[in-house]
Write a protein that holds these residues in place. Structure first.
Motif, PDB file in Angstrom:
ATOM      1  N   LYS A 191     -24.153   2.935 -45.445  1.00 43.65           N
ATOM      2  CA  LYS A 191     -22.991   3.492 -46.142  1.00 43.65           C
ATOM      3  C   LYS A 191     -23.370   4.224 -47.426  1.00 43.65           C
ATOM      4  O   LYS A 191     -22.537   4.926 -47.999  1.00 43.65           O
ATOM      5  CB  LYS A 191     -21.976   2.398 -46.442  1.00 43.65           C
ATOM      6  CG  LYS A 191     -22.464   1.326 -47.405  1.00 43.65           C
ATOM      7  CD  LYS A 191     -21.394   0.276 -47.625  1.00 43.65           C
ATOM      8  CE  LYS A 191     -21.863  -0.828 -48.572  1.00 43.65           C
ATOM      9  NZ  LYS A 191     -20.800  -1.840 -48.792  1.00 43.65           N
ATOM     10  N   HIS A 192     -24.602   4.066 -47.884  1.00 44.19           N
ATOM     11  CA  HIS A 192     -25.042   4.721 -49.116  1.00 44.19           C
ATOM     12  C   HIS A 192     -26.015   5.867 -48.868  1.00 44.19           C
ATOM     13  O   HIS A 192     -26.586   6.413 -49.815  1.00 44.19           O
ATOM     14  CB  HIS A 192     -25.728   3.697 -50.045  1.00 44.19           C
ATOM     15  CG  HIS A 192     -24.813   2.631 -50.555  1.00 44.19           C
ATOM     16  ND1 HIS A 192     -25.222   1.327 -50.766  1.00 44.19           N
ATOM     17  CD2 HIS A 192     -23.496   2.668 -50.861  1.00 44.19           C
ATOM     18  CE1 HIS A 192     -24.208   0.605 -51.198  1.00 44.19           C
ATOM     19  NE2 HIS A 192     -23.151   1.398 -51.261  1.00 44.19           N
ATOM     20  N   ARG A 193     -26.206   6.234 -47.609  1.00 41.78           N
ATOM     21  CA  ARG A 193     -27.183   7.273 -47.324  1.00 41.78           C
ATOM     22  C   ARG A 193     -26.728   8.626 -47.882  1.00 41.78           C
ATOM     23  O   ARG A 193     -25.538   8.859 -48.083  1.00 41.78           O
ATOM     24  CB  ARG A 193     -27.439   7.364 -45.824  1.00 41.78           C
ATOM     25  CG  ARG A 193     -26.280   7.859 -45.007  1.00 41.78           C
ATOM     26  CD  ARG A 193     -26.540   7.681 -43.517  1.00 41.78           C
ATOM     27  NE  ARG A 193     -25.504   8.321 -42.719  1.00 41.78           N
ATOM     28  CZ  ARG A 193     -24.334   7.772 -42.446  1.00 41.78           C
ATOM     29  NH1 ARG A 193     -24.049   6.573 -42.921  1.00 41.78           N
ATOM     30  NH2 ARG A 193     -23.461   8.437 -41.705  1.00 41.78           N
ATOM     31  N   ARG A 194     -27.691   9.502 -48.138  1.00 45.78           N
ATOM     32  CA  ARG A 194     -27.401  10.814 -48.712  1.00 45.78           C
ATOM     33  C   ARG A 194     -26.671  11.704 -47.708  1.00 45.78           C
ATOM     34  O   ARG A 194     -26.796  11.508 -46.500  1.00 45.78           O
ATOM     35  CB  ARG A 194     -28.705  11.493 -49.139  1.00 45.78           C
ATOM     36  CG  ARG A 194     -29.438  10.789 -50.263  1.00 45.78           C
ATOM     37  CD  ARG A 194     -30.651  11.599 -50.674  1.00 45.78           C
ATOM     38  NE  ARG A 194     -31.376  10.980 -51.781  1.00 45.78           N
ATOM     39  CZ  ARG A 194     -32.355  10.088 -51.630  1.00 45.78           C
ATOM     40  NH1 ARG A 194     -32.721   9.726 -50.411  1.00 45.78           N
ATOM     41  NH2 ARG A 194     -32.969   9.572 -52.676  1.00 45.78           N
ATOM     42  N   PRO A 195     -25.918  12.683 -48.217  1.00 44.79           N
ATOM     43  CA  PRO A 195     -25.263  13.630 -47.307  1.00 44.79           C
ATOM     44  C   PRO A 195     -26.284  14.300 -46.391  1.00 44.79           C
ATOM     45  O   PRO A 195     -27.334  14.771 -46.852  1.00 44.79           O
ATOM     46  CB  PRO A 195     -24.615  14.646 -48.255  1.00 44.79           C
ATOM     47  CG  PRO A 195     -24.407  13.885 -49.538  1.00 44.79           C
ATOM     48  CD  PRO A 195     -25.574  12.943 -49.642  1.00 44.79           C
ATOM     49  N   GLY A 196     -26.001  14.315 -45.126  1.00 44.75           N
ATOM     50  CA  GLY A 196     -26.896  14.929 -44.163  1.00 44.75           C
ATOM     51  C   GLY A 196     -27.940  13.995 -43.585  1.00 44.75           C
ATOM     52  O   GLY A 196     -28.624  14.349 -42.617  1.00 44.75           O
ATOM     53  N   GLU A 197     -28.098  12.806 -44.177  1.00 44.87           N
ATOM     54  CA  GLU A 197     -29.075  11.856 -43.656  1.00 44.87           C
ATOM     55  C   GLU A 197     -28.422  11.028 -42.550  1.00 44.87           C
ATOM     56  O   GLU A 197     -27.366  10.429 -42.746  1.00 44.87           O
ATOM     57  CB  GLU A 197     -29.589  10.945 -44.762  1.00 44.87           C
ATOM     58  CG  GLU A 197     -30.682   9.989 -44.293  1.00 44.87           C
ATOM     59  CD  GLU A 197     -31.219   9.109 -45.418  1.00 44.87           C
ATOM     60  OE1 GLU A 197     -32.365   8.644 -45.292  1.00 44.87           O
ATOM     61  OE2 GLU A 197     -30.479   8.895 -46.399  1.00 44.87           O
ATOM     62  N   SER A 198     -29.064  10.954 -41.414  1.00 43.41           N
ATOM     63  CA  SER A 198     -28.495  10.221 -40.282  1.00 43.41           C
ATOM     64  C   SER A 198     -28.698   8.721 -40.453  1.00 43.41           C
ATOM     65  O   SER A 198     -29.583   8.267 -41.184  1.00 43.41           O
ATOM     66  CB  SER A 198     -29.149  10.675 -38.976  1.00 43.41           C
ATOM     67  OG  SER A 198     -30.507  10.271 -38.944  1.00 43.41           O
TER      68      SER A 198
END
Length: 350
Positions: free
Chosen positions: A67-74
């Motif tokens: 839920k905290h991954r960067r935008p665009g990171e799968s």
């Protein structure tokens, strides 16, 4: 290997910001007891800045929750990076892994076991059940022990012979970020105290309306000449991943400007910036949450607003404070005059 002969220790604390802040007294005690040991912490990308510049820890390992991954990171990429981190930690073969927390955590114990240390310390499920592993040293709590989170975490050190009361919590502001915020203070700082107000809370029952913040700040400025710093969680209120209070802050700042009340907006997009901004305040008024524990770790006197949260377990640790909790357990039901009275009582403490 005896527990007095430890050369490498890993502390796992993968929860929220306040949970990790409440673990810092444990880290200090470990450093004092094992000055030559390599002490590491496994945390997440959301809370890792809590340990910035903390010399009690030699290395911080952080993974990114889905839920905290960067935008665009799968999600797949986040999981692969997390698995690779765990594999590298397993290769370390720590002498001791501590599952830091205040209760039994089977999933984290399972992770600690997979990391293959020589010993594990964690809270057990029940002292009537056999230990699932010879290397696991279980600690137990009485159901009515009324411990603060700091104390409960610190009790995990008892198998190491470390007892007594925990010391204060600690976080350390980034000097460059603090300097940037300090440049703004000349525009607003008067003769009164510089009071910080944090507008946000993850929990609905912990949120205080903008109009009540305005009434409180206006009254405190008129009667005591305060200046104020405003903090809030950045982002839009409807963001499902990271809900924020940009609109609430903008409306409050506009009203304060129209009323000619000195205010500095502190838009903090990183935890490091938030810690730096909080460090500049003389005192703070805020709801229970991560920012409250960060402020306490900075040694700030606090007025704290509690909703449906146990204050005995989560009150500010080691600093002067006044705590307000309405019978309804909804912070919104607190009135501005009640909060101002608590602040005045705080300032009357010896």
């Amino acid at each position: 290997m005896k527990l007095t002969d430890l050369s490498s220790i890993l502390v796992i604390r993968r929860d929220n910001i306040g949970d990790l802040v409440c673990t810092t007294p444990m880290l200090t005690a470990l450093r004092q007891a094992y000055p030559q040991a390599r002490i590491a912490a496994l945390v997440n990308s959301y809370n890792q800045e809590v340990l910035h510049a903390n010399t009690d820890v030699d290395q911080v390992y952080a993974y990114t929750k889905s839920k905290h991954r960067r935008p665009g990171e799968s999600r797949l990429r986040a999981w692969v990076k997390q698995a690779w981190l765990y594999l590298n930690l397993r290769r370390e073969r720590f002498d001791l892994v501590i599952v830091a927390g205040s209760s039994y955590s089977p999933r984290t114990i399972q992770l600690a076991s997979w990391l293959a240390p020589r010993h594990i310390i964690a809270y057990g499920a029940s002292n009537t059940l056999p230990s699932p592993s010879e290397k696991l040293i279980s600690v137990y709590r009485e159901s009515n022990d009324h411990l603060h989170e700091v104390e409960a975490v610190f009790h995990l050190l008892r198998p190491l012979g470390i007892t007594g009361l925990p010391g204060p919590m600690h976080v350390f502001p980034d000097l460059a970020a603090r300097s940037r915020f300090q440049n703004y203070l000349g525009k607003i700082k008067g003769d009164g105290k510089l009071v910080g107000f944090h507008l946000s809370s993850r929990r609905p029952d912990q949120r205080w309306p903008a109009d009540k913040f305005f009434a409180l700040i206006r009254s405190m400025h008129q009667t005591h000449g305060i200046s104020c710093l405003l903090f809030w969680a950045p982002g839009e209120e409807g963001d499902p991943m990271h809900p924020g209070d940009d609109n609430k802050a903008a409306q409050l700042i506009a009203r304060l400007d129209r009323a000619a009340i000195p205010v500095q907006a502190c838009s903090t997009h990183t935890l490091r910036e938030l810690i730096a901004g909080l460090s500049l305040c003389d005192q703070l008024i805020l709801s229970d949450g991560g920012a409250l524990h960060l402020a306490a770790a900075l040694g700030k006197p606090l007025v704290c607003l509690f909703g449906d949260v146990n204050p005995e377990h989560w009150h500010p640790w080691g600093v002067p404070y006044k705590l307000l909790q309405p019978d309804t357990r909804r912070v919104a039901d607190l009135q501005p005059d009640m909060v101002q009275q608590a602040w005045e009582d705080l300032n009357a403490l010896p």
